[in-house]
Design an enzyme around this catalytic site. Structure first.
Site, mmCIF file in Angstrom:
data_model
loop_
_atom_site.group_PDB
_atom_site.id
_atom_site.type_symbol
_atom_site.label_atom_id
_atom_site.label_comp_id
_atom_site.label_asym_id
_atom_site.label_seq_id
_atom_site.Cartn_x
_atom_site.Cartn_y
_atom_site.Cartn_z
ATOM 1 N N HIS A 129 -24.649 -58.381 -34.387
ATOM 2 C CA HIS A 129 -23.839 -59.154 -35.518
ATOM 3 C C HIS A 129 -23.522 -60.490 -35.239
ATOM 4 O O HIS A 129 -23.747 -60.234 -34.008
ATOM 5 C CB HIS A 129 -21.951 -58.186 -35.566
ATOM 6 C CG HIS A 129 -21.710 -58.506 -36.694
ATOM 7 N ND1 HIS A 129 -20.158 -59.290 -36.065
ATOM 8 C CD2 HIS A 129 -21.152 -57.716 -37.313
ATOM 9 C CE1 HIS A 129 -19.395 -60.003 -37.141
ATOM 10 N NE2 HIS A 129 -19.928 -57.841 -37.682
ATOM 11 N N GLN A 209 -18.705 -51.282 -32.291
ATOM 12 C CA GLN A 209 -19.068 -49.532 -32.939
ATOM 13 C C GLN A 209 -19.094 -48.717 -32.085
ATOM 14 O O GLN A 209 -19.340 -47.195 -32.921
ATOM 15 C CB GLN A 209 -20.207 -50.152 -33.899
ATOM 16 C CG GLN A 209 -20.443 -51.075 -34.844
ATOM 17 C CD GLN A 209 -18.879 -50.353 -35.874
ATOM 18 O OE1 GLN A 209 -19.428 -49.161 -36.352
ATOM 19 N NE2 GLN A 209 -19.550 -51.341 -37.037
ATOM 20 N N CYS A 371 -23.162 -58.542 -41.889
ATOM 21 C CA CYS A 371 -23.403 -59.601 -41.245
ATOM 22 C C CYS A 371 -24.238 -59.382 -39.498
ATOM 23 O O CYS A 371 -24.177 -59.452 -38.681
ATOM 24 C CB CYS A 371 -21.512 -59.402 -40.066
ATOM 25 S SG CYS A 371 -20.609 -60.397 -41.392
#
Ligand code: PLP
Length: 413
Positions: A129, A209, A371
């Protein structure tokens, strides 16, 4: 119809905790499949705000009055909840931040500035990210450090052989995500930590995540740093966590100055700093948000993380099988070890248009670069559609999504 009956998750009960799931969008029941961006919030977490602001709103640590004591106890109690949630050794290894992004910036600006110099290497991956890329780029241009990038294969799996080739005596830090937000790839972070440590490097893991979807054990992984965000794990925005091994945090300089992070301040002698973790928590923190995060993690514990992981894996499988029949649809990210993220593109249909049209059917998915521009560009795309799952999603919602997608793609071609 998919059979989920062997799983013990009572999804109807889970859904009753989420008032927002009762709302309609464009006259259709909301099907919320944008959980990788932000998960929804159970009423138990929402109620923390009401209880806090009605009952014990006060600034923490400094007060000697009852409200300040109650707020401090609830705030510090959350540190212990977070410690247990990721199995850290000590509560003082838990630093509250605004989110994963701030946690990574903290490591870059404190540990990075103290430990990195010209020619030192930071090894990141193509799966990252932007929040685990840009802080290192900002530092690179200032300190002359070198960023190296672990490649991915066509499935979106990190190339472990390339990792072992890239890591060397100049590598000071490996910074990788535990689970990719764009593709759902689960990375073998414990093994990667072992390799990093073999080479005398530290490892920072972006767990934004992972923390919401699987059991995380920072000691089992042997992570030096581990970061995650509250709003992706059924908690509020504005709060996140940096875990750091105590000996590392102790040796690191403060990165923001202000109240709360000092021991003594003087114009005559050098200012001295508070012990960890307070050294890294300058100013009034997001008190209610931190307490609410603690309630969110408890909520996850009440449902059971193993059950949530198994449920989401089944939703992913059901969705992946469902979309497979759509002509021209290509799933990006086909790692054998994957979390509940389904990223895809469709020939002849722009991702943005798919997102807008499927929203008309009440289905919320995310479209764009997530992103993760370097990752998407290496797959030759600048955007994908992404459906991502949480404990409250149902197989019926997956069916609505798949049928909606078929309709929308049909309209666009
Ligand atoms: N890292 C990953 C893998 C993410 O998915 C995200 C958010 O999408 C972040 C970092 C940034 O998290 P936050 O915006 O909560 O700081």
């Amino acid at each position: 119809m998919a059979d989920f009956s062997d799983l013990l998750l009572d999804v109807a009960r889970v859904r009753r905790d989420f008032p927002i799931l009762d709302r309609e969008v464009h006259g259709k029941p909301l099907v919320y499949l944008d959980n990788a961006a932000t998960s929804q919030t159970p009423r138990q977490v929402i109620e923390v705000f009401d209880a806090y602001y009605r009952g014990y709103n006060a600034n923490i640590h400094r007060g000697l009055h009852t409200l300040a004591d109650e707020a401090t106890a609830a705030f510090e109690g959350t540190r212990e909840t977070v410690r247990a949630f990721i199995n850290a050794g000590e509560a003082r290894e838990i630093v509250f931040t605004r989110g994963t992004t701030e946690a990574i910036n903290l490591v870059a600006n404190s540990w990075g500035r103290a430990n990195l110099g010209p020619g030192d290497e930071v090894l990141i991956s193509r799966l990252e990210h932007h929040s685990n890329i840009v802080p290192w780029q900002l530092l690179a241009s200032e300190l002359g450090i070198v960023i190296k990038v672990i490649p991915v294969d066509e499935r979106g799996v990190l190339d472990q052989a390339a990792y072992r080739d890239l890591i060397g005596e100049r590598t000071k830090l490996v910074a990788v995500n535990h689970v990719s937000n764009a593709f759902g790839t689960i990375n073998p972070v414990a093994e990667m930590a072992r390799v990093a440590h073999e080479h005398g490097a530290r490892i920072l893991i972006d767990g934004a995540q992972a923390a919401p979807h699987q059991r995380v054990d920072v000691r089992d992984i042997d992570a030096d740093f581990y970061a995650f965000s509250g709003h992706k794990v059924y908690g509020p925005t504005g709060v996140g966590v940096l875990y750091g091994k105590a000996e590392l945090l102790e040796a690191m300089p403060p990165w923001q100055g202000g109240g709360e992070m000092i021991k003594t301040v003087s114009f005559e002698t050098p200012t001295t700093f508070a012990a960890i973790p307070h050294k890294f928590e300058a100013g009034t923190p997001a008190i209610a948000e931190v307490i609410a995060l603690g309630r969110a993690l408890q909520w996850v514990g009440e449902i059971g993380m193993e059950l949530i992981s198994a449920w989401e894996a089944r939703l992913l499988q059901h969705a992946s099988e469902g979309v497979e029949t759509i002509d021209g649809l290509r799933i990006l990210g086909t790692a054998p070890d994957k979390a509940g993220v389904l990223s895809f593109v469709v020939d002849g249909a722009h991702s943005q248009d798919i997102g807008l049209l499927i929203d008309q059917l009440g289905v919320a998915i995310r479209t764009g670069h997530h992103c993760a521009q370097p990752l998407l560009s290496s797959f030759g795309v600048d955007a994908t559609c992404r459906a991502s799952f949480a404990a409250y999603n149902t197989p019926e919602e997956v069916d609505i999504f798949v049928e909606g997608l078929e309709r929308v793609v049909g309209m666009l071609r």
